[in-house]
Structures are given as structure tokens and as C-alpha cells.
Design a protein around this motif. Structure first.
Motif, PDB file in Angstrom:
ATOM      1  N   LEU A   7      44.410-131.421  37.086  1.00 34.88           N
ATOM      2  CA  LEU A   7      44.635-131.978  38.280  1.00 34.88           C
ATOM      3  C   LEU A   7      45.749-133.285  38.374  1.00 34.88           C
ATOM      4  CD1 LEU A   7      40.897-132.078  39.492  1.00 34.88           C
ATOM      5  CD2 LEU A   7      42.694-130.648  40.455  1.00 34.88           C
ATOM      6  N   ILE A  43      38.996-136.857  39.642  1.00 35.26           N
ATOM      7  CA  ILE A  43      38.166-135.839  40.507  1.00 35.26           C
ATOM      8  C   ILE A  43      37.782-134.838  39.288  1.00 35.26           C
ATOM      9  CG2 ILE A  43      38.233-133.836  42.029  1.00 35.26           C
ATOM     10  CD1 ILE A  43      40.427-135.198  43.586  1.00 35.26           C
ATOM     11  N   GLY A  44      38.640-134.411  38.488  1.00 36.38           N
ATOM     12  CA  GLY A  44      38.500-133.649  37.359  1.00 36.38           C
ATOM     13  C   GLY A  44      37.464-134.293  36.194  1.00 36.38           C
ATOM     14  N   GLU A  77      41.465-122.604  41.442  1.00 31.86           N
ATOM     15  CA  GLU A  77      40.958-123.372  40.141  1.00 31.86           C
ATOM     16  C   GLU A  77      41.647-122.714  38.913  1.00 31.86           C
ATOM     17  OE1 GLU A  77      37.526-126.136  41.005  1.00 31.86           O
ATOM     18  OE2 GLU A  77      37.223-124.536  39.648  1.00 31.86           O
ATOM     19  N   MET A 110      34.318-125.908  40.733  1.00 29.39           N
ATOM     20  CA  MET A 110      34.266-127.456  40.829  1.00 29.39           C
ATOM     21  C   MET A 110      33.406-127.892  39.658  1.00 29.39           C
ATOM     22  SD  MET A 110      35.968-127.856  43.563  1.00 29.39           S
ATOM     23  CE  MET A 110      36.418-126.755  44.896  1.00 29.39           C
ATOM     24  N   PHE A 146      44.765-137.430  41.025  1.00 28.07           N
ATOM     25  CA  PHE A 146      43.571-136.517  41.198  1.00 28.07           C
ATOM     26  C   PHE A 146      42.908-136.563  39.755  1.00 28.07           C
ATOM     27  CE2 PHE A 146      46.158-133.568  44.270  1.00 28.07           C
ATOM     28  CZ  PHE A 146      46.050-134.529  45.212  1.00 28.07           C
ATOM     29  N   GLU A 176      37.807-132.575  46.193  1.00 22.66           N
ATOM     30  CA  GLU A 176      38.816-131.523  45.409  1.00 22.66           C
ATOM     31  C   GLU A 176      39.497-130.841  46.622  1.00 22.66           C
ATOM     32  OE1 GLU A 176      39.011-127.842  42.327  1.00 22.66           O
ATOM     33  OE2 GLU A 176      37.836-129.513  41.628  1.00 22.66           O
ATOM     34  N   THR A 177      38.966-130.234  47.303  1.00 22.98           N
ATOM     35  CA  THR A 177      39.365-129.312  48.517  1.00 22.98           C
ATOM     36  C   THR A 177      40.454-130.100  49.322  1.00 22.98           C
ATOM     37  OG1 THR A 177      37.427-129.284  49.716  1.00 22.98           O
ATOM     38  CG2 THR A 177      37.707-127.291  48.484  1.00 22.98           C
TER      39      THR A 177
END
Length: 510
Positions: free
Chosen positions: A78, A88-89, A63, A239, A85, A402-403
Motif C-alpha cells: 500500500l 492502512i496496511g 488485494e 482486509m 496508505f 482501504e476501499t
């Protein structure tokens, strides 16, 4: 107008202290010792250390490196990796916003207990009075009732809490850099003082043995592994949109690989010191059984006051010790709280091009107004429900997504290269990163998420806290609705952004 030039940390040491301050929070002080007491002391420490090395450190470095490379908060960074993405952020940012609304209230509680620590002077040996002090001050009903009752001491301390949070980050990295060097070391000094007192108490050796010597039979309990992975995840501030935001203010010459190890092991060191304090004090006052029975808030505000009034026959000493303990919690809480706001503010100012300082003020005001609900008679119950969903469901699911996104749809060579860019000795091996981000993290977090879902529906009948008077409606509103809003927040924010952009375009044409 947004800032024309992105601010940076004054030095690598300032960044490390800020990141350590964010990672080290109230969870280190009470959740870590509580889990160690539940799961065989040293056995939990061994699994936690393994989880920190295998999962925590790679995710932390990941990160930070993404933030530095992309020069944006979580959603923007992201998005630059892959435009798909960005939501997700925003999910991480929204969850951080929800967390800070109630974390500020917990911060207010520790301020209040520090202020009212003089009351311990007249409570020597009075366990009942000590254990009830906090609940009486916050005027909690303990159930989903009493929202028409507000605790004046909590409201006053809540105003102080939000004022301190804003003051610390009013000028971004500049103000954080000036304050953080004191905030990080103060709790260590306080914990050191309390550890010395704890070690000198009768029963301290038994407490240290219980904390450090492993009960290997506990390794058979799957909950130990679930809790250890969860604690690493919560404790490292990953996260939550924080580390990406902090990484975005890093200078290009920074050594992320080295800094990541320092941050992780500093976080572990404070957790161990907190464990020493808790175990020696509780064993020294013959309250060791309560360490495992009570969790988090109940341990710090209900059980530990009982230990404080039984420390000595001197009311003055007990009152001073109480002040030191709660002042220590204040210093642990504040930097974690303002780091959450910083992550949120960075995300919004980057997206909408707004002035960072005004954005921060706006976020503090909105979050502050929402946090008032937790200061009511029914606030403790709502806080419990919201906290459970934020940490047991939203945060874990964000981690899974995220992963998977970064591990499987981004080139790990690119990210590992960014982590190792300025290091010669300490490096993140690509195979370590790949195993952690592609396999171990998403699989273990997915198992944890499913475990929590099964536990909720199979063991609790679908209602969290039913025995404490929580009902289905409160679970839906404070739990599932909040969870859903966080997960779809990115799509809503993007829709709003497009509308604003289209309106500006129309005005310009006219």
C-alpha cells in the motif's frame, strides 16, 4: 538480513489451494449455517451470493493483484501505491495479529474436542452431559472472572496448535505448498462423510428445504443484508493482510482473474456443504430450533455435541462421528490460522529487513504467550469481547478506509489491468471493479460500521455482553483499547522504524 530473493508459489494450483485454505475457515462451518437459519435459509444464500459477486470477488482480486505488482506485504504494498496508505496496511496487519491470538485458542478447543471425542461413547442420549463437555473442559466462568484458573487440557492443546501453525509455515511458501494440498481436501472429505449421514436421517429433507428454499419475507429484514455483507467480508480473508501477502509470492504469469473466481466459489462450496451437514444433522435430531438461537462457538461446542449423542443408539458410531466432526474443524482452522501469521510475518520482514523464518518464530512466540489469557476461566468472555471488536469495528473500518483509498486515490485502470494481465477469457470488467470498490464496498461497509455502533450504544447501552456479566471496564480494555491500538499501529511502527534507522546511521558514522 532479509531474504535476497523473494520466494514464490510452486505453481498456480498451490497458490489457489493456499488462498482457498485461508478463506475457508471455522466461519464456513458454523457462522454461515447459523446466519442462514436466522435469515430464511435460501433468502440468505441469494443475498450472500449477490454480495460475493458484487463486492467480495472484486476486493479479493484487488488485494491479490496489488500484492503481486508491488512484491510486498500489506503495509509495503500500500505504501508503494501511495506513501500515505502504509498505516492502512499496518492496521490490517495488527488486527490480524489480534485475531490469531484468539483464533489459535479456538483451534486448540477443536483439537481438544477431537482428543476427548471418546467421551461421547458413554453419552448416548445424554444431552446434558454432551452440551456441558466443552465448558467443563475449558473451565470457563462465562464472565470476566476466574483469570487465576487455567485449563490444563486447553494449554496442552494450545501448545500443539502453535506448534502446528509454525510447522506449516516454517519455510514460507515451500512448506505451505507441501502441506496445503492435504489440508484443503481433508475437510471436504470429512464434510462429505457427515453430509451423507445427515441426508440419510429422518427429517433431512425438511432440513434441506429450510436451507435452500428461500423465505422471501426475510428479505425485508435489514439484518439479513447486514449479516450477508459481513459474512462475505469475513469469509474471503480480505482486509486482513493475508491476500496481499499471498499475492506477493505469485509468479508474474499467474492468472489472477481466473484464480479469484476459483477461490471465491470454492469458499462458497464449502459453506454450502457445511450448511447441508448442519441443517440435516440438526433437523435429523430434532434440534433445528437451536440452529438460529445459538451462534458460532455455542453452536459448535454446545449444541452440536447434543446432536452427536442423539445420532444413533451406538456409542461407538457417535464417538467416531464426533471425532470426524472436530477433526474436520481442525483442518479448517489450521490453514486460516497460519495464513494470518504469514501475512503478519511478511509485513514485518519486508519492513525491517529481518530473516523471514526468525520473524515467524518471534511472532508465534509473542502471539502464543498472549493467547494464554484465553485459556483461563475468564478467557471465553475476553475472547468474545475482542472478537466482537475485531470483526464488528476494526475490520469493517479498515475496509471502508482501504476501499476509499484505492478506489478514489489510485487509478483503477492500473489495478484492473494487473488483474486481467494474463487472461483472455475470464476478465474483470473495469465498470464492475469501479462500482464495487468506489461505491458499493465503502458505502455498504460504512453502513455496517454505523449500524454496529448504533446497535452497541442504542440497544446494548454501550456495553457489549452486559447480560453475560461483561462490564464497562472489560469493554474498554478488551474492546476500544485494542481497536485504537490497531488503528494507530502504523504510526507507532513507523516511528520505531525511523528510530532504528537513525541509530544505525549514527553507528555507521562513528
Amino acid at each position: 538480513m532479509s531474504d535476497t530473493k523473494r520466494s514464490t508459489w510452486g505453481s498456480s494450483a498451490t497458490f489457489i489451494l493456499a488462498a482457498v485454505g485461508s478463506a475457508v475457515g471455522l466461519g464456513n462451518a458454523w457462522r454461515f449455517p447459523n446466519l442462514a437459519a436466522k435469515h430464511g435459509g435460501g433468502a440468505f444464500l441469494l443475498v450472500y451470493l449477490a454480495a460475493m459477486l458484487i463486492i467480495g470477488i472484486p476486493l479479493l482480486m484487488m488485494e491479490i493483484s496489488i500484492g503481486r505488482k508491488m512484491r510486498s506485504g500489506a503495509p509495503g504494498a500500500l505504501k508503494k501505491l501511495n506513501k500515505r496508505f502504509e498505516p492502512i496496511g499496518w492496521a490490517a496487519t495488527s488486527n490480524a495479529f489480534v485475531i490469531v491470538t484468539y483464533y489459535a485458542v479456538v483451534f486448540a478447543w477443536v483439537i481438544m474436542m477431537a482428543v476427548f471425542s471418546f467421551k461421547f461413547f458413554d453419552m448416548t442420549g445424554d444431552s446434558v452431559a454432551a452440551s456441558g463437555l466443552w465448558s467443563n473442559l475449558i473451565k470457563t466462568t462465562g464472565t470476566i472472572k476466574g483469570f487465576d484458573t487455567i485449563s490444563i487440557p486447553v494449554i496442552m492443546c494450545l501448545l500443539v496448535a502453535w506448534g502446528l501453525i509454525y510447522y506449516c509455515i516454517r519455510n514460507g511458501t515451500k512448506s505451505v505448498g507441501k502441506i496445503i494440498k492435504y489440508l484443503v481436501f481433508l475437510p471436504v472429505i470429512c464434510l462429505g462423510f457427515m453430509a451423507i449421514k445427515g441426508i440419510t436421517m429422518p427429517g433431512a429433507l425438511e432440513g434441506l428445504s429450510a436451507f435452500f428454499i428461500p423465505d422471501f419475507s426475510a428479505l425485508k429484514d435489514p439484518m439479513l443484508w447486514v449479516d450477508a455483507v459481513g459474512q462475505v467480508f469475513y469469509s474471503m480473508s480480505v482486509m486482513m493482510a493475508i491476500m496481499i501477502a499471498y499475492g506477493s509470492f505469485l509468479d508474474d504469469s499467474s492468472n489472477i482473474a481466473r484464480d479469484g473466481f476459483i477461490i471465491a466459489f470454492s469458499d462458497l462450496a464449502v459453506s454450502l456443504l457445511s450448511g447441508i451437514v448442519m441443517f440435516t444433522t440438526m433437523y435429523g435430531t430434532n434440534l433445528q430450533d437451536m440452529l438460529a438461537q445459538k451462534s458460532g462457538v455455542g453452536l459448535a461446542f454446545g449444541v452440536y455435541p447434543t446432536a452427536i449423542v442423539n445420532l444413533s443408539s451406538s456409542g461407538i458410531f457417535n464417538a467416531i462421528f464426533a471425532f470426524v466432526f472436530y477433526f474436520c474443524l481442525c483442518t479448517l482452522a489450521i490453514d486460516s490460522a497460519f495464513s494470518l501469521v504469514e501475512g503478519i510475518s511478511t509485513a514485518f520482514s519486508d519492513k525491517f529487513g529481518t530473516n523471514k523464518k526468525k520473524t515467524t518464530i518471534t511472532i508465534c512466540i509473542i502471539a502464543g504467550i498472549i493467547s494464554i489469557i484465553y485459556a483461563t476461566g475468564g478467557g471465553l468472555a475476553i475472547l468474545d469481547i475482542v472478537d466482537n471488536w475485531c470483526n464488528s469495528f476494526t475490520l469493517i473500518l479498515i475496509g471502508v478506509i482501504e476501499t476509499i483509498a484505492i478506489g478514489w486515490f489510485c487509478k483503477s485502470k492500473f489495478i484492473v489491468g494487473e488483474i486481467n494481465r494474463n487472461t483472455k477469457k475470464i476478465k474483470m470488467p473495469k465498470i464492475w471493479f469501479d462500482i464495487a470498490v468506489k461505491f458499493v464496498a465503502p458505502i455498504s461497509l460504512a453502513i455496517l460500521f454505523v449500524w454496529n455502533i448504533v446497535d452497541l450504544f442504542k440497544n446494548k447501552g454501550g456495553i457489549y455482553g452486559q447480560s453475560d456479566g461483561y462490564n464497562l471496564a472489560s469493554n474498554i480494555l478488551a474492546g476500544w483499547v485494542v481497536f485504537g491500538l490497531c488503528m494507530i499501529s502504523g504510526f507507532v511502527i513507523n516511528a520505531v522504524y525511523k528510530k532504528i534507522k537513525a541509530k544505525k546511521g549514527l553507528k555507521e558514522e562513528q
